[in-house]
Design an enzyme around this catalytic site. Sequence first.
Site, PDB file in Angstrom:
ATOM      1  N   GLU A 142     -62.872 119.344  32.901  1.00 16.26           N
ATOM      2  CA  GLU A 142     -63.526 119.295  31.578  1.00 16.26           C
ATOM      3  C   GLU A 142     -63.096 117.992  30.942  1.00 16.26           C
ATOM      4  OE1 GLU A 142     -65.606 121.626  30.615  1.00 16.26           O
ATOM      5  OE2 GLU A 142     -65.195 123.067  32.196  1.00 16.26           O
ATOM      6  N   LYS A 173     -49.438 123.045  32.801  1.00 21.85           N
ATOM      7  CA  LYS A 173     -48.747 121.903  32.176  1.00 21.85           C
ATOM      8  C   LYS A 173     -49.450 121.515  30.879  1.00 21.85           C
ATOM      9  CE  LYS A 173     -48.901 117.408  32.139  1.00 21.85           C
ATOM     10  NZ  LYS A 173     -48.462 117.054  30.777  1.00 21.85           N
ATOM     11  N   CYS A 226     -63.506 116.904  22.138  1.00 19.43           N
ATOM     12  CA  CYS A 226     -64.282 116.332  23.240  1.00 19.43           C
ATOM     13  C   CYS A 226     -65.769 116.402  22.951  1.00 19.43           C
ATOM     14  CB  CYS A 226     -63.966 117.092  24.517  1.00 19.43           C
ATOM     15  SG  CYS A 226     -64.152 118.866  24.323  1.00 19.43           S
ATOM     16  N   GLY A 248     -59.125 116.993  30.036  1.00 21.23           N
ATOM     17  CA  GLY A 248     -58.521 115.767  29.539  1.00 21.23           C
ATOM     18  C   GLY A 248     -59.501 114.611  29.663  1.00 21.23           C
ATOM     19  N   SER A 249     -58.961 113.425  29.820  1.00 20.74           N
ATOM     20  CA  SER A 249     -59.816 112.239  29.808  1.00 20.74           C
ATOM     21  C   SER A 249     -60.548 112.059  31.138  1.00 20.74           C
ATOM     22  CB  SER A 249     -58.961 111.008  29.523  1.00 20.74           C
ATOM     23  OG  SER A 249     -58.003 110.865  30.549  1.00 20.74           O
ATOM     24  N   GLY A 287     -59.360 112.567  35.039  1.00 26.15           N
ATOM     25  CA  GLY A 287     -60.225 113.468  35.821  1.00 26.15           C
ATOM     26  C   GLY A 287     -60.650 112.823  37.135  1.00 26.15           C
ATOM     27  N   GLU A 327     -65.822 106.797  24.292  1.00 24.17           N
ATOM     28  CA  GLU A 327     -65.217 107.872  23.499  1.00 24.17           C
ATOM     29  C   GLU A 327     -64.035 107.315  22.692  1.00 24.17           C
ATOM     30  OE1 GLU A 327     -62.833 110.888  25.526  1.00 24.17           O
ATOM     31  OE2 GLU A 327     -63.955 112.418  24.427  1.00 24.17           O
TER      32      GLU A 327
HETATM   33  P1  NAP Z   1     -55.363 112.856  29.221  1.00 20.08           P
HETATM   34  O1  NAP Z   1     -54.587 111.652  28.897  1.00 20.08           O
HETATM   35  O2  NAP Z   1     -56.303 112.811  30.370  1.00 20.08           O
HETATM   36  O3  NAP Z   1     -54.311 114.016  29.429  1.00 20.08           O
HETATM   37  C1  NAP Z   1     -54.672 115.349  29.713  1.00 20.08           C
HETATM   38  C2  NAP Z   1     -53.527 116.029  30.435  1.00 20.08           C
HETATM   39  O4  NAP Z   1     -53.329 115.427  31.717  1.00 20.08           O
HETATM   40  C3  NAP Z   1     -52.187 115.907  29.719  1.00 20.08           C
HETATM   41  O5  NAP Z   1     -51.449 117.086  29.933  1.00 20.08           O
HETATM   42  C4  NAP Z   1     -51.576 114.721  30.438  1.00 20.08           C
HETATM   43  O6  NAP Z   1     -50.190 114.635  30.279  1.00 20.08           O
HETATM   44  C5  NAP Z   1     -52.002 114.971  31.856  1.00 20.08           C
HETATM   45  N1  NAP Z   1     -52.010 113.791  32.729  1.00 20.08           N
HETATM   46  C6  NAP Z   1     -52.021 112.486  32.380  1.00 20.08           C
HETATM   47  N2  NAP Z   1     -52.051 111.699  33.492  1.00 20.08           N
HETATM   48  C7  NAP Z   1     -52.083 112.547  34.553  1.00 20.08           C
HETATM   49  C8  NAP Z   1     -52.136 112.350  35.977  1.00 20.08           C
HETATM   50  N3  NAP Z   1     -52.179 111.140  36.526  1.00 20.08           N
HETATM   51  N4  NAP Z   1     -52.172 113.444  36.771  1.00 20.08           N
HETATM   52  C9  NAP Z   1     -52.153 114.683  36.251  1.00 20.08           C
HETATM   53  N5  NAP Z   1     -52.082 114.927  34.920  1.00 20.08           N
HETATM   54  C10 NAP Z   1     -52.059 113.869  34.076  1.00 20.08           C
HETATM   55  O7  NAP Z   1     -56.228 113.326  27.986  1.00 20.08           O
HETATM   56  P2  NAP Z   1     -55.714 113.507  26.489  1.00 20.08           P
HETATM   57  O8  NAP Z   1     -55.625 112.163  25.875  1.00 20.08           O
HETATM   58  O9  NAP Z   1     -54.539 114.409  26.454  1.00 20.08           O
HETATM   59  O10 NAP Z   1     -56.926 114.321  25.854  1.00 20.08           O
HETATM   60  C11 NAP Z   1     -58.052 113.722  25.357  1.00 20.08           C
HETATM   61  C12 NAP Z   1     -59.205 113.800  26.348  1.00 20.08           C
HETATM   62  O11 NAP Z   1     -59.463 115.150  26.703  1.00 20.08           O
HETATM   63  C13 NAP Z   1     -60.486 113.283  25.771  1.00 20.08           C
HETATM   64  O12 NAP Z   1     -61.121 112.446  26.696  1.00 20.08           O
HETATM   65  C14 NAP Z   1     -61.309 114.544  25.555  1.00 20.08           C
HETATM   66  O13 NAP Z   1     -62.681 114.352  25.538  1.00 20.08           O
HETATM   67  C15 NAP Z   1     -60.857 115.408  26.666  1.00 20.08           C
HETATM   68  N6  NAP Z   1     -61.113 116.816  26.389  1.00 20.08           N
HETATM   69  C16 NAP Z   1     -62.136 117.447  27.052  1.00 20.08           C
HETATM   70  C17 NAP Z   1     -62.427 118.775  26.802  1.00 20.08           C
HETATM   71  C18 NAP Z   1     -63.553 119.476  27.512  1.00 20.08           C
HETATM   72  O14 NAP Z   1     -63.599 120.688  27.446  1.00 20.08           O
HETATM   73  N7  NAP Z   1     -64.439 118.758  28.180  1.00 20.08           N
HETATM   74  C19 NAP Z   1     -61.664 119.479  25.874  1.00 20.08           C
HETATM   75  C20 NAP Z   1     -60.625 118.828  25.208  1.00 20.08           C
HETATM   76  C21 NAP Z   1     -60.357 117.494  25.492  1.00 20.08           C
HETATM   77  P3  NAP Z   1     -49.627 113.824  29.009  1.00 20.08           P
HETATM   78  O15 NAP Z   1     -49.905 114.629  27.827  1.00 20.08           O
HETATM   79  O16 NAP Z   1     -48.203 113.674  29.192  1.00 20.08           O
HETATM   80  O17 NAP Z   1     -50.338 112.491  29.015  1.00 20.08           O
END
Ligand code: NAP
Length: 482
Positions: free
Chosen positions: A261, A187, A295, A239-240, A244, A392
Amino acid sequence: MTKKQIWDYSPAPESTDHIQLKDQYDLFINGEFIPAVDGKYFDTINPSNEKKIAEVAEAGKADIEKAVASAKKAYEKTWSKMHPKERGKYIYRIARLLQERAREFSVIETMDGGKPIRESRDVDVPLAAAHFFYHAGWADKLEYAFPGRATEPLGVVGQIIPWNFPLLMAAWKLAPALATGNTVVLKPAETTPLTAMKLAEIIQEADLPPGVVNIVNGAGETGKFLVNHGDINKIAFTGSTDVGKYIMKSVAGSGKKYTLELGGKAANIIFEDAPIDQAVEGIINAIFFNQGHVCCAGSRLYVQEGVADEVIAKLQKRMESLIVGDPLDKNTDIGAINSKMQLDKIKMYVKLGKDEGGKIHQTACSLPKKGYWFAPTIFTDVSQSNRIVQEEIFGPVLAIQTFRTVDEVITKANNSPYGLSGGVWTDKGSKIFKVTQDIRAGVIWANTFNKFDPSSPFGGYKESGVGSEGGIEGLSGYVNLV
Ligand code: NAP
Ligand code: MG
């Protein structure tokens, strides 16, 4: 604010006439593009001009059922039974097709997500292809990755990725899962679905057996259905930290494996003996690269007192020469913020930084009227307990502090709920060893920043995640060792 540059580059936009985009994208399930069961679509826009690019099918519960069933069937009937050498051939094919169409993928990545074409062209797409090449090589050599142990795939893997490196994150997830014999339901993020759909076209062209890779778009709800599906054997999430934690709770006790991650708040440390000009370039790369939507961004800067004035003055001067604007222009350094929601979050943090007493400096660049933009921003006079130092922001905003001793900066760097990455700039190998060993972060770059290779594992300590991606460590997250 400082004066504007004395000269400008002429516009050099990358052309879009060679790309193929449809007005509408369906779900990719069982090797075919099919509409969602309830027929729903959502728009994906270009954040640099707010124009709609295409509409994308939104997967509901019934679609996730279909996708998981197709992945399960493919796992049982074809993919887990196939000779690993054959699996490797398919993955090589995906890598080569991606390379052949690199230019088209870079342009679409830039249009859908807002990042500068220079980055999608030089970083995202080549690294994505490199991940497929690297993992294709492992497919028939797993006995050498884990000597003396046999490996078994896990089964059906649910993979959920964010919007900051859409194609690259898809490659990080798909390549190791496929090389180890798993099948996948992926996804992508809601705001950046397009390169994943283009990758689905490549997967179809590579003739991957139907159901081995399924790609379903949608928002957080769609992700939830995937996380909670009973036939998923592992969730791989980037993701966030908040989402997570939610995933960790959801899979607890289910027997599902998971790798997470998550977020970061990297400390970038400049010692007095560092090559200052290189370090300033490193700071720029660490926080303004990809609008700070990284990230592992170096969002906390620690400068040793003796060089603080020099570093900050040089940094401010260099910031003035950064080009913010059309992401498709080859000269652009800083593109558009990915979404209105993310822009609002950055603005909220910048206001908070000012309210907390931080001294702000922003570049004098003029921002386009349409679209989502934010000027490169630094804060001085901040303290360790400020929220802009602890949380962050995920934007081009840097919080700067000074330090006197090695021990002090190590304590400050470790004073964070996160532990994903870091940077150290010094002439002394001994300081590099000390800092890299004492800071709890998954990766620490020395005299450089943001360097990636598929063979190096990437993952975080503390609230930055569980498990790693890349290298043998990344492979190990997709197998049972027997
Ligand atoms: P996010 O809001 O956590 O979303 C990540 C993914 O999860 C998206 O596909 C999102 O869909 C989906 N999602 C949201 N709520 C969910 C739920 N309850 N259950 C399952 N899936 C769900 O993060 P983001 O804002 O897209 O990305 C930014 C974050 O990613 C930052 O915190 C960054 O540090 C982190 N990140 C970490 C790494 C690493 O390798 N450690 C790499 C890149 C990014 P939607 O798009 O529709 O919300
Ligand atoms: Mg978009």
